[in-house]
Structure formats: structure tokens, C-alpha cells
Write a protein that holds these residues in place. Structure first.
Motif, PDB file in Angstrom:
ATOM      1  N   ALA A  59       0.845  -1.198   0.000  1.00  0.00           N
ATOM      2  CA  ALA A  59       0.000   0.000   0.000  1.00  0.00           C
ATOM      3  C   ALA A  59       0.883   1.251   0.000  1.00  0.00           C
ATOM      4  CB  ALA A  59      -0.908  -0.009   1.227  1.00  0.00           C
ATOM      5  N   ALA A  60       0.279   2.384  -0.273  1.00  0.00           N
ATOM      6  CA  ALA A  60       1.011   3.644  -0.249  1.00  0.00           C
ATOM      7  C   ALA A  60       1.383   4.034   1.179  1.00  0.00           C
ATOM      8  CB  ALA A  60       0.193   4.751  -0.900  1.00  0.00           C
ATOM      9  N   GLY A  61       0.546   3.676   2.126  1.00  0.00           N
ATOM     10  CA  GLY A  61       0.806   4.051   3.517  1.00  0.00           C
ATOM     11  C   GLY A  61       0.262   5.430   3.819  1.00  0.00           C
ATOM     12  N   PRO A  62       0.564   5.931   5.014  1.00  0.00           N
ATOM     13  CA  PRO A  62       0.077   7.256   5.399  1.00  0.00           C
ATOM     14  C   PRO A  62       0.605   8.343   4.453  1.00  0.00           C
ATOM     15  CG  PRO A  62       0.957   6.073   7.289  1.00  0.00           C
ATOM     16  CD  PRO A  62       1.311   5.271   6.077  1.00  0.00           C
ATOM     17  N   VAL A  63      -0.226   9.335   4.169  1.00  0.00           N
ATOM     18  CA  VAL A  63       0.159  10.421   3.264  1.00  0.00           C
ATOM     19  C   VAL A  63       1.247  11.271   3.927  1.00  0.00           C
ATOM     20  CG1 VAL A  63      -0.645  12.472   2.030  1.00  0.00           C
ATOM     21  CG2 VAL A  63      -2.119  10.447   2.188  1.00  0.00           C
ATOM     22  N   PRO A  64       2.440  11.360   3.285  1.00  0.00           N
ATOM     23  CA  PRO A  64       3.550  12.130   3.856  1.00  0.00           C
ATOM     24  C   PRO A  64       3.452  13.611   3.486  1.00  0.00           C
ATOM     25  CG  PRO A  64       4.271  11.046   1.868  1.00  0.00           C
ATOM     26  CD  PRO A  64       2.839  10.641   2.080  1.00  0.00           C
ATOM     27  N   PRO A  65       4.189  14.474   4.164  1.00  0.00           N
ATOM     28  CA  PRO A  65       4.131  15.910   3.857  1.00  0.00           C
ATOM     29  C   PRO A  65       4.750  16.296   2.513  1.00  0.00           C
ATOM     30  CG  PRO A  65       5.674  15.478   5.646  1.00  0.00           C
ATOM     31  CD  PRO A  65       5.004  14.183   5.339  1.00  0.00           C
ATOM     32  N   SER A  66       5.747  15.569   2.041  1.00  0.00           N
ATOM     33  CA  SER A  66       6.406  15.945   0.776  1.00  0.00           C
ATOM     34  C   SER A  66       6.686  14.705  -0.074  1.00  0.00           C
ATOM     35  CB  SER A  66       7.700  16.708   1.055  1.00  0.00           C
ATOM     36  OG  SER A  66       8.533  15.947   1.910  1.00  0.00           O
ATOM     37  N   PRO A  67       5.654  14.195  -0.763  1.00  0.00           N
ATOM     38  CA  PRO A  67       5.801  12.963  -1.546  1.00  0.00           C
ATOM     39  C   PRO A  67       6.893  13.002  -2.610  1.00  0.00           C
ATOM     40  CG  PRO A  67       3.492  13.517  -1.306  1.00  0.00           C
ATOM     41  CD  PRO A  67       4.270  14.675  -0.779  1.00  0.00           C
ATOM     42  N   THR A  68       7.026  14.110  -3.343  1.00  0.00           N
ATOM     43  CA  THR A  68       8.014  14.161  -4.419  1.00  0.00           C
ATOM     44  C   THR A  68       9.421  13.989  -3.880  1.00  0.00           C
ATOM     45  OG1 THR A  68       6.549  15.619  -5.676  1.00  0.00           O
ATOM     46  CG2 THR A  68       8.822  15.484  -6.410  1.00  0.00           C
ATOM     47  N   GLU A  69       9.714  14.602  -2.754  1.00  0.00           N
ATOM     48  CA  GLU A  69      11.043  14.449  -2.156  1.00  0.00           C
ATOM     49  C   GLU A  69      11.306  13.003  -1.767  1.00  0.00           C
ATOM     50  OE1 GLU A  69      11.992  17.160   1.011  1.00  0.00           O
ATOM     51  OE2 GLU A  69      11.028  18.811  -0.051  1.00  0.00           O
ATOM     52  N   LEU A  70      10.300  12.346  -1.210  1.00  0.00           N
ATOM     53  CA  LEU A  70      10.463  10.950  -0.813  1.00  0.00           C
ATOM     54  C   LEU A  70      10.676  10.049  -2.028  1.00  0.00           C
ATOM     55  CD1 LEU A  70       7.816  10.374   2.003  1.00  0.00           C
ATOM     56  CD2 LEU A  70      10.292  10.625   2.232  1.00  0.00           C
ATOM     57  N   LEU A  71       9.875  10.258  -3.066  1.00  0.00           N
ATOM     58  CA  LEU A  71       9.964   9.413  -4.248  1.00  0.00           C
ATOM     59  C   LEU A  71      11.269   9.627  -5.007  1.00  0.00           C
ATOM     60  CD1 LEU A  71       6.295   9.764  -5.511  1.00  0.00           C
ATOM     61  CD2 LEU A  71       7.320   7.748  -4.436  1.00  0.00           C
ATOM     62  N   GLY A  72      11.857  10.794  -4.861  1.00  0.00           N
ATOM     63  CA  GLY A  72      13.075  11.116  -5.596  1.00  0.00           C
ATOM     64  C   GLY A  72      14.362  10.831  -4.857  1.00  0.00           C
ATOM     65  N   ASN A  73      14.279  10.227  -3.669  1.00  0.00           N
ATOM     66  CA  ASN A  73      15.522  10.007  -2.936  1.00  0.00           C
ATOM     67  C   ASN A  73      16.122   8.625  -3.201  1.00  0.00           C
ATOM     68  OD1 ASN A  73      14.420   8.095  -1.114  1.00  0.00           O
ATOM     69  ND2 ASN A  73      13.845   9.676   0.353  1.00  0.00           N
ATOM     70  N   GLN A  74      17.332   8.434  -2.743  1.00  0.00           N
ATOM     71  CA  GLN A  74      18.055   7.181  -2.975  1.00  0.00           C
ATOM     72  C   GLN A  74      17.334   5.981  -2.369  1.00  0.00           C
ATOM     73  OE1 GLN A  74      20.749   6.630  -4.934  1.00  0.00           O
ATOM     74  NE2 GLN A  74      20.465   4.447  -4.481  1.00  0.00           N
TER      75      GLN A  74
END
Length: 172
Positions: A59-74
Motif C-alpha cells: 500500500a502507499a501508507g500514510p500520506v507524507p508531507p512531501s511525496p516528491t522528495e520521498l519518491l526522488g531520494n536514494q
């Protein structure tokens, strides 16, 4: 389909803004991708079984404050690498292409992208703009899937598809 052919498949909901896939599987979304990206939890803790043999779900899990930053990290790259080692096929169900950087970013990380458009909502201009946006990144678009298409529908959008759909691949 692939799971029924004996492949080990995992479907990951990476729409961290408006997750919905957990409803399809009647699964929990309390733990998921956002937890893996922020808390560096074990992938096995986020994996959920489904009613389809050979198909697992994250699942996606709880909605984070900054999704793009999370998806773009190592960490995202590391998770994808681990999933590729553990499964034959990894399918990411992403967010809409237009409006946010999430979908083009994700598309640039995977081997191939399948563009899904809902017939009643997929206006030609927006569809073309979304495909152009995907193609400007490092994205290999395999093709498109048209959903919710009814040939007996009388709307002008459908009449466009009616007239041209069956001529696809014909000499033009």
C-alpha cells in the motif's frame, strides 16, 4: 495475469498523495511505501498477500508531507532494486501525470511505463500533453490502456474513439 502465469508479482501503490489501491484489495493502508521511504523499515513488513496466488501488494501508507522528495531520494531506488531481486515483475501504480512531478519522476526510474487513460476523462489535449511530459524525461512508454470505454456511448468523446478505434493499424 502475470501472477496467474506463475510469476512472482508485486503491485506497489506509489500514489502517495491520493492512495486508492488498498481499496481494490480490501487491504490495510496503515503501513506502506511512505513508511519504507521515511522509516527505512523492512520491505517484508509492508508486503501484504492478495487473493491472487503469486501477487503481493504494498500500500502507499500514510500520506507524507512531501511525496516528491520521498519518491526522488536514494531510498526509493534501493527499494526498487530490492523488489526487482525478490519478484519477477514489479508494477508501480502511480499518480496522474499532469500537475505534479511525481509520475514523470517515477517513470524515469522504471524499465517501462504503461499510460492508462479513462475514456470519459481522457480528453485528447490532456492525453497528448501527459504523453509529451512523460517522453521528455528518461521514459520508455510501452503503450496505453484505455479504460471505461463503451462503444454504445453517445458522447462526442466516444464518437472519436468509435470512428478511429477499429482503424488502428490500418494504412493511413
Amino acid at each position: 495475469g502475470l501472477a496467474r502465469l506463475g510469476q512472482r508479482v508485486v503491485l506497489v501503490d506509489v500514489d502517495l498523495r491520493r492512495p486508492a489501491q488498498h481499496r481494490t484489495f480490501d487491504a490495510s493502508h496503515q503501513t506502506g511505501m511512505s513508511d519504507l521511504l521515511t522509516a527505512h523499515g523492512a520491505i517484508a513488513e509492508a508486503l501484504q498477500p492478495t487473493d491472487v496466488a503469486g501477487l503481493a501488494f504494498i500500500a502507499a501508507g500514510p500520506v507524507p508531507p512531501s511525496p516528491t522528495e520521498l519518491l526522488g531520494n536514494q531510498r526509493m531506488v534501493d527499494i526498487l532494486d530490492q523488489l526487482k531481486r525478490d519478484f519477477d515483475t514489479v508494477i508501480l501504480d502511480g499518480p496522474p501525470v499532469l500537475g505534479l512531478a511525481d509520475a514523470p519522476l517515477l517513470a524515469s526510474m522504471v524499465g517501462a511505463t504503461v499510460f492508462v487513460v479513462e475514456a470519459s476523462r481522457g480528453h485528447r489535449g490532456a492525453t497528448k500533453a501527459a504523453l509529451r511530459r512523460l517522453k521528455t524525461g528518461y521514459t520508455h512508454v510501452l503503450g496505453a490502456v484505455l479504460t471505461k470505454f463503451y462503444t454504445n456511448h453517445s458522447s462526442s468523446d466516444y464518437s472519436y474513439y468509435d470512428q478511429n478505434y477499429y482503424q488502428y493499424g490500418a494504412d493511413r
